[in-house]
Motif scaffolding. Structure first.
Motif, PDB file in Angstrom:
ATOM      1  N   MET A   3      -6.220   5.597  -6.056  1.00 39.57           N
ATOM      2  CA  MET A   3      -6.791   5.185  -4.764  1.00 39.57           C
ATOM      3  C   MET A   3      -5.853   4.158  -4.154  1.00 39.57           C
ATOM      4  O   MET A   3      -5.718   3.050  -4.674  1.00 39.57           O
ATOM      5  N   MET A   4      -5.184   4.531  -3.063  1.00 41.86           N
ATOM      6  CA  MET A   4      -4.284   3.599  -2.391  1.00 41.86           C
ATOM      7  C   MET A   4      -5.087   2.811  -1.357  1.00 41.86           C
ATOM      8  O   MET A   4      -5.928   3.372  -0.664  1.00 41.86           O
ATOM      9  N   LEU A   5      -4.810   1.517  -1.266  1.00 41.36           N
ATOM     10  CA  LEU A   5      -5.551   0.677  -0.319  1.00 41.36           C
ATOM     11  C   LEU A   5      -4.612  -0.012   0.648  1.00 41.36           C
ATOM     12  O   LEU A   5      -3.508  -0.415   0.282  1.00 41.36           O
ATOM     13  N   ARG A   6      -5.094  -0.196   1.850  1.00 45.71           N
ATOM     14  CA  ARG A   6      -4.397  -0.947   2.892  1.00 45.71           C
ATOM     15  C   ARG A   6      -4.495  -2.436   2.574  1.00 45.71           C
ATOM     16  O   ARG A   6      -5.482  -2.897   2.014  1.00 45.71           O
ATOM     17  N   SER A  59       6.890  -4.929   4.970  1.00 46.93           N
ATOM     18  CA  SER A  59       6.401  -3.578   4.696  1.00 46.93           C
ATOM     19  C   SER A  59       7.329  -2.791   3.789  1.00 46.93           C
ATOM     20  O   SER A  59       6.890  -2.066   2.899  1.00 46.93           O
ATOM     21  N   LYS A  60       8.644  -2.967   4.018  1.00 44.56           N
ATOM     22  CA  LYS A  60       9.599  -2.169   3.257  1.00 44.56           C
ATOM     23  C   LYS A  60       9.573  -2.535   1.776  1.00 44.56           C
ATOM     24  O   LYS A  60       9.522  -1.677   0.891  1.00 44.56           O
ATOM     25  N   HIS A  78       8.227  -0.357  -1.507  1.00 45.43           N
ATOM     26  CA  HIS A  78       9.058  -0.137  -2.681  1.00 45.43           C
ATOM     27  C   HIS A  78       8.318  -0.549  -3.965  1.00 45.43           C
ATOM     28  O   HIS A  78       8.311   0.165  -4.964  1.00 45.43           O
ATOM     29  N   GLN A  79       7.649  -1.717  -3.888  1.00 47.37           N
ATOM     30  CA  GLN A  79       6.992  -2.239  -5.101  1.00 47.37           C
ATOM     31  C   GLN A  79       5.674  -1.546  -5.432  1.00 47.37           C
ATOM     32  O   GLN A  79       5.362  -1.304  -6.591  1.00 47.37           O
ATOM     33  N   ASN A  94      -1.548   3.142   6.491  1.00 46.75           N
ATOM     34  CA  ASN A  94      -0.320   2.749   7.179  1.00 46.75           C
ATOM     35  C   ASN A  94       0.821   3.524   6.550  1.00 46.75           C
ATOM     36  O   ASN A  94       1.274   3.200   5.443  1.00 46.75           O
ATOM     37  N   ARG A  95       1.253   4.571   7.264  1.00 49.67           N
ATOM     38  CA  ARG A  95       2.320   5.421   6.738  1.00 49.67           C
ATOM     39  C   ARG A  95       3.570   4.585   6.554  1.00 49.67           C
ATOM     40  O   ARG A  95       3.938   3.825   7.451  1.00 49.67           O
TER      41      ARG A  95
END
Ligand code: NCD
Length: 301
Positions: A215-218, A231-232, A236-237, A261-262
Motif C-alpha cells: 500500500m503506497m501512501l502520499r 520529490s526526486k 528514489h528512497q 503523486n506520479r
C-alpha cells in the motif's frame, strides 16, 4: 436504533465479513438497476465534506444514487460556515431539514465523538483527521479479499507517511481483527508507534519479496507544518518503481488510496501496471459505500 459507521474497531470480524460479502455483491451488480435501485428509495443522504475529496465524495454520491437515494452535497465554502456557523449546528441543521444520514469528513481526529451523541440520524465517517477512514479500510479489505480469497495471514507493506494517514489507521485496525501482518516502511519520522504484534517496522526493499500487497501512501503535506520534500530523492528512497516492482512476488498487488503523486510515491508507469489494483480500489469504493449506506439506513425506525 441509529447505526453510525465511524471506526472499523467497533465491528466484529463476522460483521465486517458480511459487509465485505455485501460489497462484493454490489461490485458484481452495480449497474443492475432492477436488482438494487429500490433499496434506498426515498432516502436522502447528505455529503458534508470539510476537507477536499474526489474519490470518497463522488463514490458516496454514486453509491447513494445507485441505490435510489437522493443526495445533498453540502459545500462549506458556499454555506453559512462562512458566517461562523459551527460544525455541530451545521449537522443539526441538516438533520432538521430531513437528511436521513450524514457522510462526514473533517480534519479533526475526534470531532465525531463530540457530535455523535447529539445526532438522531446515522453518521458515516468519510475520513477523520489522521485517525480513521473506515470505508476506505473496507474497500481495501474487499480488494484484498477478491484477489486472495482470504484475509487471514496476508502480509501487507504500507509505505509512506503512515503516521498521518487515516487510511493506514483503518488498515491497521483491520489487520488486528483479521490476523494480517502489516510492515511499516518509509522515513522514520513518518512512522507511528507500533500498536501491537500485527505491525512491525521493515526495510522496504527487504520486505517486498515477502508481501502479498504493497500500500503506497502520499505524504500528507496538509498535516505537516514545515516539511521539506525533495520529490526526486523521496522517490528514489521510498517510491514504488520498476526495480521495486520486480522484487515483489508475481501475484502480489500494488494499492494506493489516491490521490497519487506520479513520480513521487509511485512511478507514472506503475499506476496502471498489471499488478496495480489502484483503479479497482476506486470502483470497489462505490460497491463498499453502497453496502455501508444500506447497513446504516437499515437502523432507521
Ligand atoms: C485519502 C484520504 O483522504 O484520507 N484519500 C481517499 O479518501 N481516497 C488519502 C489521502 O488523502 O492521501
Amino acid at each position: 436504533m441509529i447505526k453510525h459507521f465511524l471506526s472499523l474497531s467497533s465491528f466484529s470480524k463476522a460483521d465486517l465479513l458480511s459487509l465485505i460479502h455485501r460489497s462484493h455483491f454490489f461490485s458484481q451488480n452495480q449497474n443492475r438497476p432492477d436488482q438494487i435501485h429500490h433499496l434506498l428509495k426515498h432516502s436522502i443522504i447528505a455529503n458534508v465534506f470539510y476537507e477536499p475529496s474526489t474519490r470518497t465524495r463522488c463514490s458516496f454520491e454514486i453509491a447513494a444514487k445507485r441505490l435510489g437515494a437522493d443526495v445533498v452535497n453540502f459545500v462549506p465554502e458556499h454555506s453559512s460556515v462562512k458566517k461562523g456557523e459551527t460544525v455541530y449546528d451545521t449537522l443539526k441543521t441538516l438533520e432538521s431539514l430531513g437528511a436521513d444520514a450524514i457522510v462526514f469528513r473533517h480534519s479533526d481526529d475526534h470531532i465525531i465523538d463530540l457530535i455523535k451523541p447529539a445526532l438522531k440520524i446515522s453518521l458515516i465517517n468519510a475520513g477523520a483527521g489522521k485517525y480513521e477512514h473506515p470505508t476506505q479500510g473496507l474497500l481495501d479489505l474487499l480488494t484484498l479479499f477478491q484477489e486472495f480469497d482470504k484475509l487471514e495471514g496476508l502480509k501487507v507493506a504500507v509505505c509512506g507517511d503512515v503516521k498521518h494517514s487515516r487510511v493506514a489507521g483503518s488498515l491497521i485496525v483491520a489487520a488486528k481483527i483479521f490476523g494480517m501482518q502489516i510492515y511499516q516502511c518509509g522515513p522514520e519520522s513518518l512512522l507511528p508507534e507500533i500498536p501491537g504484534k500485527h505491525v512491525e517496522n521493515a526495510d522496504f526493499d527487504k520486505i517486498l519479496p515477502e508481501v502479498d500487497a504493497v500500500m503506497m501512501l502520499r505524504i500528507q503535506l496538509e498535516r505537516h507544518e514545515n516539511l521539506e520534500l525533495d520529490s526526486k530523492s523521496y522517490h528514489h528512497q521510498f517510491g514504488m518503481n520498476h526495480r521495486r516492482q520486480e522484487l515483489m512476488k508475481k501475484n502480489a498487488i500494488i494499492l494506493h488510496p489516491g490521490p497519487f503523486n506520479r513520480g513521487v510515491e509511485i512511478a507514472d508507469e506503475l499506476v496502471e501496471h498489471p499488478q496495480s489494483r489502484i483503479f479497482k480500489q476506486m470502483s470497489n469504493g462505490v460497491a463498499t459505500r453502497m453496502a455501508v449506506l444500506e447497513w446504516a439506513m437499515s437502523g432507521r425506525i
